[in-house]
Scaffold this motif. Structure first.
Motif, short mmCIF file in Angstrom:
data_model
loop_
_atom_site.label_atom_id
_atom_site.label_comp_id
_atom_site.label_asym_id
_atom_site.label_seq_id
_atom_site.Cartn_x
_atom_site.Cartn_y
_atom_site.Cartn_z
N THR A 11 0.85 -1.19 0.00
CA THR A 11 0.00 0.00 0.00
C THR A 11 0.89 1.25 0.00
O THR A 11 1.87 1.32 0.74
N VAL A 12 0.52 2.21 -0.84
CA VAL A 12 1.30 3.45 -0.92
C VAL A 12 0.37 4.65 -0.91
O VAL A 12 -0.69 4.64 -1.54
N TYR A 13 0.77 5.67 -0.18
CA TYR A 13 0.00 6.91 -0.10
C TYR A 13 0.97 8.07 0.10
O TYR A 13 1.62 8.17 1.14
N ASN A 14 1.09 8.91 -0.93
CA ASN A 14 2.03 10.03 -0.92
C ASN A 14 3.46 9.57 -0.60
O ASN A 14 4.09 10.04 0.35
N GLY A 43 -5.14 7.08 -3.26
CA GLY A 43 -5.58 8.47 -3.39
C GLY A 43 -4.50 9.50 -3.10
O GLY A 43 -4.78 10.54 -2.50
N SER A 44 -3.28 9.23 -3.54
CA SER A 44 -2.17 10.16 -3.28
C SER A 44 -2.40 11.50 -3.99
O SER A 44 -3.04 11.57 -5.04
N VAL A 49 1.81 7.96 -8.43
CA VAL A 49 1.37 7.18 -9.59
C VAL A 49 2.37 7.28 -10.72
O VAL A 49 2.75 6.27 -11.35
N ALA A 50 2.83 8.49 -11.01
CA ALA A 50 3.79 8.68 -12.09
C ALA A 50 5.09 7.93 -11.81
O ALA A 50 5.69 7.34 -12.73
N ASN A 68 -8.77 8.62 -1.16
CA ASN A 68 -8.15 7.89 -0.06
C ASN A 68 -9.20 7.09 0.71
O ASN A 68 -10.10 7.65 1.33
N PHE A 69 -9.10 5.75 0.66
CA PHE A 69 -10.04 4.87 1.34
C PHE A 69 -9.44 4.26 2.60
O PHE A 69 -10.14 3.57 3.34
#
Length: 324
Positions: A11-14, A43-44, A49-50, A68-69
């Motif tokens: 899992t990745v976020y920002n 939901g970063s 994503v890039a 972001n969930f």
């Protein structure tokens, strides 16, 4: 297409600055294993994503959420998409070390564990804000649920696919994944793993999560003891309240017969509240029982899980002769 041996769910976020070193380290660690990597972008708002699209190899899938969930839903999505015989989960902040994955996987295979959980032996986090609250939470969860792991906060784990994909992850229950696995009868152990300080980005956790953990713990205890028989909880409490209310009101009735004035006494209010509360609790238990039956029967779910079925050797008719 053949199933890979291992699906790694991250899992990745920002985490834009962590993506390249994360993927490089993961690919290098798994070079001798038939694997797939599933990244869930939760939901970063940065270039996560890039960066994934730039450095991902052909064995990598990227799931992009609309918003972001939360970590639990991200893990659930990755596990649902996994096709491997074993599923590993890992954080994307580089605090978990991908080089531990082959060791954990080998232990699961060699010793036939359903779940092998990581334990951060030398945790590289702040002592006051992270380590102390974590130790307290681990102690409370361990003793309340009777699932004896030392580190519930370590995401680095390996599961048999059948266990991981039947846990039913909702809300913020990722902290209680070992408890959910244990409810399926999972055979589980724990191994020491490496832990690194965060270099890039900021932590997504704080002291506020303590209250969420305690609230989720109450839910886990309900799942463990009463999920399939809620009437035992609500009915038991309701009967106790009814008995208490009956005894109080009977006592007041005796006083009234003896000529005493009982109107306005706090005890009378307690008696009526106990009677009404008991009726409500029993009714809640009955409604809960109906909901549980609807949950299972409408989806053809079973209230049990079968680990294996053994078929003995077939004996042909007439092959056994009796002596007269």
């Amino acid at each position: 297409m053949n199933k890979p041996l291992l699906s790694v769910v991250i899992t990745v976020y920002n985490e834009e600055d962590n993506i390249k070193p994360l993927l490089d380290a993961t690919y290098a660690a798994l070079s001798e294993i038939d694997y797939e990597v599933i990244l869930i972008e939760d939901g970063s708002t940065d270039r996560t994503v890039a960066e994934v699209k730039k450095y991902a190899n052909a064995r990598t899938k990227l799931i992009i959420f609309n918003r972001n969930f939360g970590q639990t839903n991200a893990l659930a999505a990755g596990i649902d998409m996994a096709t491997g015989e074993y599923i590993a989960t890992m954080d994307g902040d580089l605090q978990n070390d991908p080089t531990d994955l082959p060791m954990i996987l080998q232990k699961a295979i060699d010793e036939e564990w359903d779940v092998v959980a990581g334990c951060r032996a030398k945790r590289r986090d702040g002592f006051v804000l992270r380590k102390i609250p974590s130790k307290i939470a681990n102690w409370v969860i361990r003793n309340a649920t009777k699932v004896y792991l030392n580190d519930y906060g370590c995401t680095l784990r390996v599961y048999k696919a059948g266990i991981a994909q039947n846990m039913g992850l909702y809300g913020e229950l990722h902290r209680f994944i070992p408890v959910l696995a244990k409810q399926q009868g999972a055979k589980m152990t724990e191994v020491d793993v490496k832990h690194h300080p965060r270099i890039h980005g900021t932590s997504k956790y704080g002291l506020s999560r303590t209250f969420k953990v305690m609230a989720d713990l109450i839910l886990m205890l309900f799942f463990q003891k009463y999920f399939q028989r809620p009437i035992h909880l609500f009915g038991g409490l309701g009967l106790m309240a009814l008995v208490l209310g009956f005894l109080i009101n009977f006592y007041l009735l005796v006083l009234k017969i003896m000529g005493e004035d009982i109107w306005g006494r706090p005890l009378m209010i307690v008696g009526f509240i106990s009677l009404l509360g008991g009726i409500q609790l029993i009714t809640t238990g009955i409604i809960s029982e109906i909901i549980v039956r609807t949950y299972y029967e409408s989806q053809n779910k079973k209230t049990y899980s079968v680990k294996a079925v053994f078929q003995g050797e077939k004996v042909e008719v007439g092959s056994i002769k009796s002596e007269v």
